[in-house]
Write an enzyme that holds these catalytic residues in place. Structure first.
Site, short mmCIF file in Angstrom:
data_model
loop_
_atom_site.label_atom_id
_atom_site.label_comp_id
_atom_site.label_asym_id
_atom_site.label_seq_id
_atom_site.Cartn_x
_atom_site.Cartn_y
_atom_site.Cartn_z
N CYS A 93 -5.74 9.97 -5.10
CA CYS A 93 -4.42 10.52 -4.84
C CYS A 93 -3.51 9.44 -4.25
O CYS A 93 -3.88 8.77 -3.29
CB CYS A 93 -4.53 11.69 -3.86
SG CYS A 93 -2.95 12.29 -3.23
N CYS A 120 -2.82 9.92 -0.55
CA CYS A 120 -3.94 9.51 0.31
C CYS A 120 -4.01 7.99 0.42
O CYS A 120 -4.32 7.45 1.49
CB CYS A 120 -5.26 10.06 -0.23
SG CYS A 120 -5.33 11.87 -0.30
#
Length: 218
Positions: free
Chosen positions: A74, A77
Site C-alpha cells: 500500500c 503504508c
C-alpha cells in the site's frame, strides 16, 4: 410530482449517507492493547530459516517503536514507513530500535517494502498486533474525504504501490517502554492513511527507560 419527490428523497438519502460516512459514527472503536497481550504475541523472523520469538523480546531491554503495517504494498503504508524511518537517527541516539510487523508474507511484498522502512520486519501470522479487536475499513473508506486527502498527499509525495495482499484490517503504531514500563503510545489507524504524529512518537520514545540504566540505579 411523485417522481420528483422520489428523486429528491433518494438524493437526500444519498447525501445523508455520504455525510454520515465522513463522520466517525460508523467507525469501529479501537480496543486498547494491554502490555501482557502484546508480550505474548508470537512473531517470526523473515530469514531463510525463520526463528519464532515472543514480541516482548523486541522491547524488553531498550523499548521499541513498532509499526503494524496494514499492507506492505500500500502506498499509504509506504509513506508512513518512510516518515517513521526519518526518525531513525534520533531513535538511534536514544537507543530505541525501530521495528515493523506484517500479517502476511506474499512473494516480494516485504522485500519491496524494505526500501521505505529502516528497521527489522517480523511476521505476525495470527494478526495479534492488529487486535485485541481487529478493525476493518471496507469500501466505505473510498467515500471518505479524509482518505482521498491521504491518497493525494501520498501521490504528491511520489509514493506508489500495488494491490497485493489483504488491506482492510487497519494497522497502527506502538511505542513500548522497556521491561514492564508499559505502552507509552498506541496509535490505531482510523481510516486508510491515518498516520501517527511523529512528534508524539519521538516524545514517547524519550520517555523510555532502558533496563540497563534502570538496573544501574537500583
Amino acid at each position: 410530482m411523485g417522481m420528483w419527490s422520489i428523486g429528491a428523497g433518494a438524493l437526500g438519502a444519498a447525501a445523508l449517507a455520504l455525510l454520515l460516512a465522513n463522520t466517525d459514527v460508523f467507525l469501529s472503536k479501537p480496543q486498547k492493547a494491554a502490555l501482557e497481550y502484546l508480550e505474548d504475541i508470537d512473531l517470526k523472523t523473515l530469514e531463510k530459516e525463520p526463528r519464532t520469538l515472543k514480541a516482548k523480546e523486541l522491547w524488553e531491554k531498550n523499548g521499541a517503536v513498532i509499526m503494524a503495517v496494514r499492507r506492505p504494498g500500500c502506498f499509504l503504508c509506504r509513506e508512513e514507513a518512510a516518515d517513521l524511518s526519518s526518525l531513525k537517527s534520533m531513535l538511534d541516539q536514544l537507543g530505541v530500535p525501530l521495528y515493523a510487523v506484517v500479517k502476511e508474507h506474499i512473494r516480494t511484498e516485504v522485500e519491496d517494502f524494505q526500501p521505505y522502512f529502516k528497521g527489522e520486519i517480523f511476521l505476525d501470522e495470527k494478526k495479534k498486533f492488529y487486535g485485541p479487536q481487529r478493525r476493518k475499513m471496507m469500501f466505505m473508506g473510498f467515500i471518505r474525504l479524509g482518505v482521498w486527502y491521504n491518497f493525494f498527499r501520498a501521490w504528491n509525495g511520489g509514493f506508489s504501490g500495488n494491490l497485493e495482499g489483504e488491506g482492510f484490517i487497519l494497522g497502527g503504531v506502538f511505542v513500548v517502554g522497556s521491561g514492564k514500563q508499559g505502552i507509552l503510545l498506541e496509535h490505531r489507524e482510523k481510516e486508510f492513511g491515518d498516520k501517527v504524529n511523529l512528534l508524539s512518537v519521538l516524545e514517547a520514545a524519550k520517555m523510555i527507560k532502558p533496563q540497563t540504566l534502570a538496573s544501574e540505579k537500583k
